[in-house]
Design an enzyme around this catalytic site. Structure first.
Site, PDB file in Angstrom:
ATOM      1  N   ASP A  62     -34.538  32.575  55.346  1.00  0.00           N
ATOM      2  CA  ASP A  62     -33.289  31.963  54.916  1.00  0.00           C
ATOM      3  C   ASP A  62     -32.088  32.651  55.588  1.00  0.00           C
ATOM      4  O   ASP A  62     -31.596  32.184  56.598  1.00  0.00           O
ATOM      5  CB  ASP A  62     -33.177  31.998  53.394  1.00  0.00           C
ATOM      6  CG  ASP A  62     -32.236  30.937  52.832  1.00  0.00           C
ATOM      7  OD1 ASP A  62     -31.747  30.109  53.621  1.00  0.00           O
ATOM      8  OD2 ASP A  62     -32.009  30.929  51.616  1.00  0.00           O
ATOM      9  N   ASP A  63     -31.620  33.757  55.024  1.00  0.00           N
ATOM     10  CA  ASP A  63     -30.458  34.495  55.542  1.00  0.00           C
ATOM     11  C   ASP A  63     -30.786  35.991  55.555  1.00  0.00           C
ATOM     12  O   ASP A  63     -30.314  36.750  54.702  1.00  0.00           O
ATOM     13  CB  ASP A  63     -29.234  34.234  54.668  1.00  0.00           C
ATOM     14  CG  ASP A  63     -28.805  32.780  54.696  1.00  0.00           C
ATOM     15  OD1 ASP A  63     -28.196  32.369  55.703  1.00  0.00           O
ATOM     16  OD2 ASP A  63     -29.080  32.053  53.722  1.00  0.00           O
ATOM     17  N   HIS A  67     -37.113  27.872  58.560  1.00  0.00           N
ATOM     18  CA  HIS A  67     -35.992  27.852  57.615  1.00  0.00           C
ATOM     19  C   HIS A  67     -35.243  29.171  57.718  1.00  0.00           C
ATOM     20  O   HIS A  67     -35.475  30.112  56.959  1.00  0.00           O
ATOM     21  CB  HIS A  67     -36.495  27.613  56.190  1.00  0.00           C
ATOM     22  CG  HIS A  67     -35.388  27.486  55.183  1.00  0.00           C
ATOM     23  ND1 HIS A  67     -35.629  27.207  53.845  1.00  0.00           N
ATOM     24  CD2 HIS A  67     -34.042  27.618  55.287  1.00  0.00           C
ATOM     25  CE1 HIS A  67     -34.478  27.172  53.195  1.00  0.00           C
ATOM     26  NE2 HIS A  67     -33.503  27.431  54.059  1.00  0.00           N
ATOM     27  N   GLU A  94     -33.650  23.407  45.298  1.00  0.00           N
ATOM     28  CA  GLU A  94     -33.312  24.826  45.107  1.00  0.00           C
ATOM     29  C   GLU A  94     -32.470  24.910  43.840  1.00  0.00           C
ATOM     30  O   GLU A  94     -33.006  25.044  42.745  1.00  0.00           O
ATOM     31  CB  GLU A  94     -32.559  25.357  46.333  1.00  0.00           C
ATOM     32  CG  GLU A  94     -32.217  26.844  46.239  1.00  0.00           C
ATOM     33  CD  GLU A  94     -31.268  27.305  47.330  1.00  0.00           C
ATOM     34  OE1 GLU A  94     -31.189  28.522  47.541  1.00  0.00           O
ATOM     35  OE2 GLU A  94     -30.588  26.466  47.950  1.00  0.00           O
ATOM     36  N   HIS A 126     -31.087  30.397  58.844  1.00  0.00           N
ATOM     37  CA  HIS A 126     -29.735  29.992  59.217  1.00  0.00           C
ATOM     38  C   HIS A 126     -29.157  30.992  60.221  1.00  0.00           C
ATOM     39  O   HIS A 126     -29.156  32.198  59.960  1.00  0.00           O
ATOM     40  CB  HIS A 126     -28.836  29.961  57.983  1.00  0.00           C
ATOM     41  CG  HIS A 126     -29.272  28.987  56.935  1.00  0.00           C
ATOM     42  ND1 HIS A 126     -28.676  27.758  56.764  1.00  0.00           N
ATOM     43  CD2 HIS A 126     -30.258  29.065  55.997  1.00  0.00           C
ATOM     44  CE1 HIS A 126     -29.269  27.110  55.773  1.00  0.00           C
ATOM     45  NE2 HIS A 126     -30.245  27.889  55.289  1.00  0.00           N
ATOM     46  N   HIS A 129     -32.185  20.536  52.838  1.00  0.00           N
ATOM     47  CA  HIS A 129     -32.216  21.502  51.745  1.00  0.00           C
ATOM     48  C   HIS A 129     -32.238  20.736  50.430  1.00  0.00           C
ATOM     49  O   HIS A 129     -31.340  19.925  50.162  1.00  0.00           O
ATOM     50  CB  HIS A 129     -30.966  22.381  51.765  1.00  0.00           C
ATOM     51  CG  HIS A 129     -31.062  23.543  52.714  1.00  0.00           C
ATOM     52  ND1 HIS A 129     -31.227  23.372  54.056  1.00  0.00           N
ATOM     53  CD2 HIS A 129     -30.999  24.885  52.483  1.00  0.00           C
ATOM     54  CE1 HIS A 129     -31.262  24.571  54.638  1.00  0.00           C
ATOM     55  NE2 HIS A 129     -31.140  25.493  53.711  1.00  0.00           N
TER      56      HIS A 129
END
Length: 372
Positions: free
Chosen positions: A305-306, A24, A227, A26, A224
């Site tokens: 994630d990021d 996971h 969340e 991006h 996704h």
């Protein structure tokens, strides 16, 4: 799962030495500041604010969210998820040539390798890359060229999860999957969907046909959910989209029946604790449900994630998570093993990754034996 009241922080070098996958993350969230400044200079594009504060999107009017989320602290968190997504649109809009896209892909693989990641399912949402509208398959090919070069150089192997945006139409989603099925671009191995669940509401029915088409074409499916939405988003991902893995999924903890479903079906959650806290989903580590998910028997992996705009790395996120919850080296080996099993790597690669992890675990065990 071992948890101790006051554990010593596990050295990040130990974590880097564990062969692992990341499932996971991006691509849009891995551009370094140097990457962005070079792209802006190449394209003659103005920065939205001072370079030194570029990742503090709260200081730039172009990305400011109309409402500030509760909790979350500085940086992306105070602007909320919507402001953060606007930042990604601007940043990815700087990638305008195939060579630039390949360079971004190569840099991603190098970053992953530096964290001890041997395989990644990287999420790419073409709707952020506005220079490539109508040329999404060309973008996939340009990225694949960068990943090919990186793997040839001994860096992390990468598969692409092509992601729909929750706000796009059913027709455009169907068109995107039809194009993927026809072109079969190299390294595209899965279909995903991401975006702000709170803004778009339930979208499972809208994308049901696109995900069915993806399954028929042999693409894996990850969604996704759970969340900014509650458990209903995870139910929709499973029942309407046929998700094989859930990205985030942390709010599944609010529904015991859903937890039982995740356990019985072996559905893994790609959890990103640091991201959840930074973006304000939970205010404190104590509130985060990671330990409860593990105790319930859910398969959980730890992901970034990021990482670039959130100011972290995979080894740093693993280290702080271990410190907060008292995880030891054995627990982290478990996270590494689950990351391999949850990945969409092929069977041969998984077998090789398992063997490398077993070797590293034995080496770590020997290193911990006290001398006579």
């Amino acid at each position: 799962m071992s948890r101790h009241p006051a554990p010593a922080r596990i050295d990040e070098g130990t974590i880097r030495a564990l062969p692992k996958a990341e499932v996971h993350v991006h691509l849009e969230g891995t551009f370094s500041l140097a990457d962005i400044l070079l792209l802006a200079r190449e394209n003659g594009a103005a920065l939205p604010g001072p370079a030194a504060t570029l990742f503090d999107i709260t200081t730039h009017d172009a990305f400011a969210a109309p409402e500030v989320t509760t909790g979350g602290g500085a940086g992306a968190g105070a602007a909320g998820l919507s402001g953060f997504l606007r930042f990604l649109d601007w940043q990815c809009g700087l990638v305008r040539t195939a060579a630039q896209a390949a360079r971004v892909a190569y840099a991603f693989a190098a970053r992953q390798s530096a964290s001890g990641v041997l395989y990644s399912d990287v999420i790419v949402n073409p709707t952020h890359w506005n220079a490539w509208r109508g040329r999404e398959i060309e973008l996939m090919r340009a990225l694949a060229a960068g990943f090919d070069e990186a793997e040839q150089d001994g860096l992390c192997a990468v598969g692409i999860a092509y992601s729909l945006l929750r706000g796009q139409s059913a027709a455009s989603a169907d068109d995107a999957v039809a194009a993927l099925a026809a072109a079969r671009p190299a390294r595209v191995i899965a279909l995903s969907v991401d975006g702000d669940e709170k803004v778009t509401g339930r979208t499972g029915e809208k994308f049901r046909e696109a995900f069915a088409r993806a399954k028929a074409a042999g693409l894996r499916r990850t969604v996704h959910a759970g969340e900014s939405s509650g458990p209903v988003g995870v139910w929709d991902a499973l029942d309407l989209l046929g998700a094989e893995r859930i990205d985030h999924g942390v709010r599944a903890v609010e529904d015991p029946a859903l937890i039982a479903r995740l356990v019985s079906d072996g559905i893994s959650l790609g959890v990103c604790p640091r991201s959840n806290l930074t973006l304000g989903l939970y205010r404190t580590w104590e509130e985060h449900p990671l330990p409860r998910l593990l105790d319930a028997g859910v398969s959980v992996t730890l992901n970034t994630d990021d990482p670039a705009p959130l100011g972290s790395s995979l080894e740093a996120d693993w280290a702080v998570t271990a410190a907060e919850y008292g995880f030891d080296e054995t627990d982290l080996i478990g996270f590494a093993a689950r990351s391999i099993e949850a990945s969409f790597a092929d069977d041969d690669r998984k077998a090789a990754l398992r063997a490398e992890l077993e070797h590293a675990a034995r080496r770590l065990a020997v290193a911990e034996v006290p001398s006579a």
